[in-house]
Motif scaffolding. Structure first.
Motif, PDB file in Angstrom:
ATOM      1  N   HIS A 105       0.820  -1.207   0.000  1.00  0.00           N
ATOM      2  CA  HIS A 105       0.000   0.000   0.000  1.00  0.00           C
ATOM      3  C   HIS A 105       0.854   1.257   0.000  1.00  0.00           C
ATOM      4  CE1 HIS A 105      -3.951  -1.905   0.797  1.00  0.00           C
ATOM      5  NE2 HIS A 105      -3.237  -2.799   1.458  1.00  0.00           N
ATOM      6  N   ASP A 127      -3.920   5.200   0.902  1.00  0.00           N
ATOM      7  CA  ASP A 127      -4.561   4.904  -0.388  1.00  0.00           C
ATOM      8  C   ASP A 127      -6.005   4.411  -0.249  1.00  0.00           C
ATOM      9  OD1 ASP A 127      -4.301   2.274   0.460  1.00  0.00           O
ATOM     10  OD2 ASP A 127      -2.722   1.759  -0.967  1.00  0.00           O
ATOM     11  N   LYS A 129      -7.272   1.585   0.197  1.00  0.00           N
ATOM     12  CA  LYS A 129      -7.554   0.399  -0.610  1.00  0.00           C
ATOM     13  C   LYS A 129      -7.699  -0.861   0.241  1.00  0.00           C
ATOM     14  CE  LYS A 129      -5.348   1.802  -4.957  1.00  0.00           C
ATOM     15  NZ  LYS A 129      -4.294   1.477  -5.952  1.00  0.00           N
ATOM     16  N   GLU A 142      -8.665  -5.594  -6.021  1.00  0.00           N
ATOM     17  CA  GLU A 142      -8.555  -4.451  -5.120  1.00  0.00           C
ATOM     18  C   GLU A 142      -9.706  -3.488  -5.355  1.00  0.00           C
ATOM     19  OE1 GLU A 142      -5.840  -0.958  -6.826  1.00  0.00           O
ATOM     20  OE2 GLU A 142      -4.668  -2.782  -6.415  1.00  0.00           O
ATOM     21  N   CYS A 143      -9.997  -2.703  -4.335  1.00  0.00           N
ATOM     22  CA  CYS A 143     -10.987  -1.644  -4.466  1.00  0.00           C
ATOM     23  C   CYS A 143     -10.587  -0.505  -3.538  1.00  0.00           C
ATOM     24  CB  CYS A 143     -12.399  -2.140  -4.144  1.00  0.00           C
ATOM     25  SG  CYS A 143     -12.633  -2.635  -2.434  1.00  0.00           S
ATOM     26  N   GLU A 144     -11.106   0.669  -3.829  1.00  0.00           N
ATOM     27  CA  GLU A 144     -10.774   1.855  -3.050  1.00  0.00           C
ATOM     28  C   GLU A 144     -12.018   2.371  -2.340  1.00  0.00           C
ATOM     29  OE1 GLU A 144      -9.359   6.390  -4.054  1.00  0.00           O
ATOM     30  OE2 GLU A 144      -8.303   4.738  -5.056  1.00  0.00           O
TER      31      GLU A 144
END
Length: 206
Positions: A105, A127, A129, A142-144
């Motif tokens: 990260h 971030d 995430k 992944e996602c934010e």
């Protein structure tokens, strides 16, 4: 009683050996052994790797290694190393050293969560995430998290797909990598109250 001069962020017994516990926190990870009612510790050796200011979290892998998340944004894999008899003599004992460094990260790794089958989830600070990793730490998905919810602070696996996510702005999110995440709780609460609500929600979902 286990004593250390540094702030401790997490402590847990080794799942495969109840005589061992691990602590992590400011500039350290310690591996403790309980024998005859007394704890002795071995300090994790960073060697050629940069020593992070904070070790934020850790989990045990299915292979017995220890994975730590730190303020440098790395996941460090700690494994047992044979005793250095040549340097330290016959009385030398095996040590725990970093056997792999994985860049995870931007900013701190605040939380790690193991999955059935050996996979791993990590949550980032700067971030925002959530990343899903394979058992050999290859990134899979992944996602934010939206900025208004703050950073990812903790993750709970519900059923292998659905997750609960606690954030630094007192939100509890529910969702999946495919469908995204929505807030089920977001109020200005004392931290302990927010954590208790998350535990209650997880029990309901199970």
């Amino acid at each position: 009683m286990v004593n250390t001069n540094e702030a401790v962020f997490a402590v847990e017994f080794n799942l495969s050996d109840s005589s061992n516990i691990i602590t992590c926190g400011k500039s350290h990870v310690y591996f403790w052994t309980l024998s005859a009612g007394q704890f002795t510790k071995k300090q994790g050796i960073f060697g050629k790797h940069k020593k992070p200011k904070f070790i934020q979290c850790f989990v045990f892998s299915l292979t017995g290694d220890v994975l730590t998340g730190d303020s440098e944004g790395n996941i460090l894999t700690w494994g047992k190393s044979a005793a250095d008899v040549k340097t330290l003599g016959k009385g030398a004992k095996e040590t725990l050293q970093i056997i792999r460094q994985t860049r995870a990260h931007e900013g701190s790794v605040f939380t790690l969560c193991t999955l059935q089958g050996g996979g791993l989830l990590s949550g980032g600070g700067k971030d925002r995430k959530i990343i899903r990793w394979s058992a050999d730490l290859a990134p899979e998905r992944e996602c934010e998290i939206p900025e208004n919810y703050g950073a990812v602070r903790t993750i709970a696996d519900v059923d292998g797909e659905e997750l609960l996510v606690g954030t630094t702005r007192n939100a509890i999110l529910r969702g999946t990598f495919s469908d995204g995440f929505v807030a089920i709780v977001q109020v200005l609460l004392h931290h302990a109250t927010s954590v208790q609500l998350m535990k209650q929600q997880l029990k309901v979902l199970k």
